[in-house]
Structure formats: C-alpha cells, structure tokens
Write an enzyme that holds these catalytic residues in place. Structure first.
Site, mmCIF file in Angstrom:
data_model
loop_
_atom_site.group_PDB
_atom_site.id
_atom_site.type_symbol
_atom_site.label_atom_id
_atom_site.label_comp_id
_atom_site.label_asym_id
_atom_site.label_seq_id
_atom_site.Cartn_x
_atom_site.Cartn_y
_atom_site.Cartn_z
ATOM 1 N N HIS A 67 0.844 -1.207 0.000
ATOM 2 C CA HIS A 67 0.000 0.000 0.000
ATOM 3 C C HIS A 67 0.876 1.253 0.000
ATOM 4 O O HIS A 67 2.095 1.159 0.055
ATOM 5 C CB HIS A 67 -0.987 0.004 1.163
ATOM 6 C CG HIS A 67 -0.373 0.047 2.532
ATOM 7 N ND1 HIS A 67 0.340 -1.006 3.066
ATOM 8 C CD2 HIS A 67 -0.342 1.022 3.482
ATOM 9 C CE1 HIS A 67 0.757 -0.686 4.287
ATOM 10 N NE2 HIS A 67 0.377 0.535 4.544
ATOM 11 N N ASP A 71 6.006 4.107 5.124
ATOM 12 C CA ASP A 71 6.811 3.065 5.782
ATOM 13 C C ASP A 71 6.730 1.739 5.023
ATOM 14 O O ASP A 71 7.354 0.757 5.407
ATOM 15 C CB ASP A 71 6.416 2.886 7.255
ATOM 16 C CG ASP A 71 4.966 2.489 7.450
ATOM 17 O OD1 ASP A 71 4.127 2.863 6.620
ATOM 18 O OD2 ASP A 71 4.653 1.812 8.457
ATOM 19 N N HIS A 158 -7.653 -1.238 5.640
ATOM 20 C CA HIS A 158 -6.552 -0.364 6.064
ATOM 21 C C HIS A 158 -6.590 1.012 5.394
ATOM 22 O O HIS A 158 -6.944 1.992 6.037
ATOM 23 C CB HIS A 158 -5.198 -1.037 5.833
ATOM 24 C CG HIS A 158 -4.046 -0.279 6.414
ATOM 25 N ND1 HIS A 158 -3.911 -0.067 7.769
ATOM 26 C CD2 HIS A 158 -2.982 0.344 5.839
ATOM 27 C CE1 HIS A 158 -2.820 0.640 8.004
ATOM 28 N NE2 HIS A 158 -2.241 0.899 6.839
ATOM 29 N N ASP A 179 -0.251 -4.126 5.793
ATOM 30 C CA ASP A 179 -1.120 -3.692 6.905
ATOM 31 C C ASP A 179 -2.562 -3.997 6.520
ATOM 32 O O ASP A 179 -2.958 -3.804 5.369
ATOM 33 C CB ASP A 179 -0.965 -2.185 7.158
ATOM 34 C CG ASP A 179 0.422 -1.835 7.684
ATOM 35 O OD1 ASP A 179 1.146 -2.754 8.092
ATOM 36 O OD2 ASP A 179 0.773 -0.631 7.682
ATOM 37 N N GLU A 204 1.518 -8.588 9.686
ATOM 38 C CA GLU A 204 1.862 -7.468 10.566
ATOM 39 C C GLU A 204 1.354 -7.768 11.981
ATOM 40 O O GLU A 204 0.419 -8.554 12.164
ATOM 41 C CB GLU A 204 1.224 -6.180 10.049
ATOM 42 C CG GLU A 204 -0.305 -6.159 10.080
ATOM 43 C CD GLU A 204 -0.879 -4.903 10.725
ATOM 44 O OE1 GLU A 204 -0.364 -4.494 11.785
ATOM 45 O OE2 GLU A 204 -1.859 -4.369 10.179
#
Length: 598
Positions: A67, A71, A158, A179, A204
């Site tokens: 995504h 990060d 997410h 995520d 995650e």
C-alpha cells in the site's frame, strides 16, 4: 527438503521501514520497500547492500508493494533510481496513483529540512521514473510474473488500495498481509482472503497485544473530547496521514457537526482534501458498501463543514479543529502547528494512530513535557492536553488470530510490531492454533522447511481397476480401499503411477505376485465337481455370484478357490488364494468355507 528463507531488512521486531526479503523456489522476492519515520540518517532506508553491492536487478525477481504508506513504499525511488533496480514492481491501481503524491510531499519536507544540496535523497524526476517501472494489478487477478512466479492480490482494508498478496512459486507459497484491518469502518470494508493454505503467512503485528473496545465507544469518546476542548475555547490538532484515517475521522466529525449544529471551524491540510476526494471518486469500488450505494446521490467525501487550512489560520484566535499531515508529528504542517499550540494548556492534541520510536508523536505520547528541535535549536513546552485514541486501521490481536484461521497457513511469521508484544502473540499462536511461529529481527534469516507436493499422472487402466463396482456380501458391502496400489515410475521430471502389468511391460521385467494361500479340509463324500458346485451355491448366496463356473476353479476378483482330492474319498481340500489388495474379501471367503455346514 525444500525450504523458504525470509530475511527482514526492515519491520523485523520493529514498526517502520517494511522490507521483507523472501527466497522461495529459487526466486528472490522483496515484499514492500519502506522508509523509517523515526530516522533522518542512513537508517531511514533498508540496507540494500545485504542483497548486493551494486545493481539489484539480477538478484531480485520482483518487488511487491502492499500500500501507499511511506513506511511501506518510501524507499522505492531510492532503490530503483539510486541503488539500481529495473525489474518488475507490482502494486494495486490506487496505490500506483497515490504513492507518487505522498513520495513527492515527503521529498519536499526532507529537502526543506536538510537543504537542496542533499545527495542522499531522491529527486522529483526519480519518483516519476520509478513509477514508470510499476505494473498495476486488480484484486483477485492472478499475475504471472515469469514462468514460475504467480501473484494474487486480496482486499486488506486499512487504506484505499491496500492489498494482501499471495505469492506462489511451484508448489510453495507465501501470503504477505502488509497492513490490514479485520473490521469494516465508515469508508472501507474488512480485509478478506481465501482459505489458501500457504506454507507461510507473514503478518503485521502492530497491535499484537491489544483487543480494541467497540468502534462506537471510541467514536463517542473522541467527539466528547473535541467538543469539550472547543467549548472552553481551545484548539484541537489531529495529526493524520493524507489518506485513510483522515477521511474516516472527517466523515465522523462532519456528521457530528451536522447533528449538533456546531459553528466552530474545522480545517484540513490545504490541497490534500481535494486530491483525496478525487482518488476516492476514482476508486469508489474499493470503499465499503454504504459509500458505494449512496455515492450517486451524495459523495460522502465532499464535506460541508470541513474547509481547507491555510498556514495563516494558525495564529487565529478562538477554537478550531485542524486535521494536519503527517500523522506522527515527524515533519511538515502538523509539526509546525504542534510547536505553535503546544504551550497553551487550553489546546489539545489527539493522536489517532501508532507512532514509531524517534518521532515527536511517540515522545509526547510517552509523557514528554519538553521537546527539543534542531535547525533552529529550540525547546517547546508541552502544556496542551495529549490524548491517544486509537483509530488505527490495523488489525488487533483478535483480528490477527481471525486472519490466521481464515487463511489456514502451515507456518506464521510476525513482522511490523514491537519485539516484546510479538513474543506474547507468538506464544498465543503456538498454543491456540498449534502452528510454528517466527519473529526474526532485522537482518536475521529464518528458514522454513516445507513439505513438497509431487504431481503424478495415473494410468487409466489403474483408475478403472480401482473404481470397480462394490461387491455385495450378504448384508456386508465390501469396498475396495481408496488407497491406490500401483507402481511409481520416475523418468526425467515426469512421475507416473501405472498398474503392475503396464509397469512390467514398460520396464521389461517379469511380474511377480505375492499371494496368500490357505487350505481348509472339508468332509464331503462324492466327486470333486459336486463339492465345487456346493461351494459355488454357498458363495452365490453370500456374494451374489451369478455366472456358471462348471468344473473349474472359482474366481472372485483376485481370490481363487480350488478343490482337490479323489472322487472316492470323503475328505476334500479347498484351497483359497488371494492377493493383498483383496485381503478382506479373501479372509471373508476363507471363514465362510470353514463354517459352510453350520
């Protein structure tokens, strides 16, 4: 035994800089390529020298980005344009559209902070060149990367465009979650995946020890805190990333302002609201059912009460609510507003998501009353109220366990989480789900041994033989076992299972058959043919044999029944012989003959 090797270059016992190297079936795949928000030095990017000293293209078969959060994708232009990688990169269509905007915003902030002379950072042109190398994929679309690698994306919730990826190489497979969120919210649906039973699930674990209270309670709490603060004349700062929680909280405040008729101004970072709305319109199919259904009549992302924010408003007197990016107070507008408002105890900071170690957000959430800044060197007193109200779009501990049960992997690996919290979740997975669980640190390689599946062609004659009709033995139905008996032949890369006759013919060998033979002595005066007729009649009643056998032996499947002796003698010998495939039938016939006169 075949194996899968996994090495985190980021997000190993840490949150930030997600970058997982997977070696599977002789292929090297990189899952995410993020930057660390807590560092401004060389530690912000993964250490690519672990893979190779020069260009990475010949050492990596593909890169997959889950995504658009930095990060997870923030180091991608650095890797492709500065380190050197020109191989395939995959991400979803929304991620491909939104990632370059966030990368450019982040680049501007970094260059402003360090100065244009910085050579360690990528340029605007590099972002554009990097995105040209990206191939966009649809949900549930199976993509053939090369003749061996196959990938498939699943909805992760997410943020807009977030996806979990199922990677298959030959018989081995890995699922990488990135995520994800297992509960639907005001604008996105819940994550979903097939029962794909991979060899390894890499998940995650940001909230590895947290089980969140109900979403309604959290929404009520945040609205109460905001209302109380603005009523006493305070200003509320809510740091958010440009897309994701920002829209979730904007929808929440918009509906509350509508209901309560509040006149306090609510602002959002200038320019980003418009961009965000455009992307939500463009990718409306990625939102939840309610938004899709009402979209034609009313666009939920066109806000009546939330206006664009200008930097000059920072000094305005009176109450206001401001959504400003980025979400961890590590740079940009949100940090500038924080510096200005933090000394006033009437004001409030609401942190709606996770903050990594090293960011200002992390420091104030841990109770820092003074925060030091460089360039220029200043100290800011933190007198404003600081509230942490988790509106994070990550799965909690319950959601992680749920996903594991849906996916049914053979092994689990935890990444993107706090080291101590991982240990707790790891023991829970091992105890409750009886699965091996791994939590490697950055730079540590985990080796997961997998059990191979070998495909074999089965001959038609063997299938026909083993699918014969069921034999009726009185009330007993004798079925052949589903376990197939044949000869396994391996030639080159081809594996075949043949019946023994075909295998012997192909290999040019004489067939040998093992048979079980047992003799029963019967007292039956008269000729041998009469004894055979008697046995035939007896077995006809028990087994339903209808064919006329004459004076020869009786054949039932592989079972052979013969009678020997003299016509003049009373004692005859019944010889029963069978192969191991018909052991149940042979034993039944033998016992039946022994009890013929009872």
């Amino acid at each position: 035994m075949p194996e899968i090797k996994v090495t985190p270059l980021g997000a190993g016992q840490d949150v930030g800089r997600s970058c997982i190297l997977v070696s599977i079936g002789g292929k090297n795949i990189m899952l995410d390529c993020g930057m660390h928000m807590g560092y401004n030095d060389e530690r912000r990017f993964p250490d690519f020298s672990y893979i190779a000293d020069g260009s990475l293209t010949e050492h990596l078969d593909c890169v997959i980005i889950s995504h658009f959060h930095l990060d997870h994708c923030g180091a991608l232009p650095f890797m492709t344009e500065m380190v050197g990688y020109s191989g395939p990169i995959y991400m979803t269509y929304p991620t491909k559209a939104i990632a370059p905007i966030l990368l450019e915003d982040m680049r501007k902030v970094a260059v402003e902070r360090k100065g244009e002379s910085s050579t360690s950072f990528f340029t605007s042109q590099m972002v554009k060149e990097c995105m040209k190398k990206v191939t966009a994929v649809n949900l549930h679309q199976t993509v053939q990367v090369d003749s061996e690698i196959e990938i498939k994306a699943y909805y992760a919730g997410h943020v807009l465009g977030a996806a979990m990826f199922h990677v298959r190489v030959g018989d081995q497979s890995v699922v990488y979650t990135g995520d994800y969120n297992m509960t639907p919210d005001r604008h996105l649906g819940a994550a979903w995946i097939d029962k794909c039973c991979p060899d390894l699930l890499i998940t995650e674990s940001t909230y590895a020890t947290t089980i969140r209270d109900s979403k309604r309670c959290r929404e009520r709490d945040i609205l109460k805190k905001v209302h109380e603060c603005v009523e006493r004349g305070g200003k509320v700062l809510i740091p958010v990333f440009a897309l994701g929680r920002a829209q979730e909280l904007c929808i929440l405040l918009e509906s509350y302002w509508e209901r309560t008729n509040l006149k306090v101004p609510v602002y959002f970072s200038l320019g980003l609201t418009e961009k965000a709305n455009n992307y939500y319109k463009m990718f409306i199919t990625w939102t939840n059912q309610k938004i899709k259904k009402t979209f034609v009549e009313r666009n939920m992302f066109e806000f009546k009460h939330i206006k664009p924010f200008d930097k000059s408003y920072m000094e305005n007197p009176g109450p206001m609510v401001v959504f400003a990016s980025p979400g961890m107070l590590h740079a940009g507008l949100s940090l500038n507003i924080f510096k200005r408002w933090a000394p006033d105890e009437k004001n409030m900071l609401i942190m709606p998501g996770y903050c990594v170690v090293g960011t200002v957000g992390h420091k104030v959430l841990n109770g820092a009353k003074k925060v030091e800044f460089e360039n220029p060197r200043t100290v800011v007193d933190v007198r404003m109220a600081v509230e942490y109200m988790s509106f994070s779009a990550h799965a909690d501990a319950k959601g992680i366990m749920q996903l594991i049960q849906y996916c049914q992997p053979k092994n689990v690996m935890l990444v993107h989480g706090d080291a101590e919290k991982m240990v707790f979740l790891k023991s829970k997975i091992q105890q409750e789900l009886s699965l091996d669980c791994f939590n490697p640190a950055n730079g540590e390689t985990c080796t997961i041994v997998t059990k191979p599946t070998i495909a074999a062609d089965v001959s038609l004659s063997l299938l026909k033989r083993d699918l014969q009709p069921v034999a009726e033995i009185g009330d007993l139905r004798v079925k052949r076992r589903k376990l197939m008996h044949g000869v396994l032949i391996v030639k080159g890369n081809k594996v075949r299972v043949l019946d023994s006759d075909a295998a012997c013919a192909e290999l040019g060998v004489t067939r040998h058959e093992i048979r079980f033979t047992s003799t029963v002595t019967l007292e039956d005066p008269g000729p041998v043919s009469r004894t055979i007729d008697k046995l035939h009649t007896h077995l006809q009643k028990r087994l339903g044999i209808t064919q006329h056998l004459g004076d020869g032996p009786i054949n039932i499947g592989s079972v052979l029944l013969q009678v020997s002796g003299s016509d003049q003698e009373d004692l005859k010998e019944a010889i029963v012989s069978w192969t191991y495939q018909d052991d149940a039938l042979g034993s039944y016939i033998l016992n039946s003959i022994k009890n013929i006169d009872r």
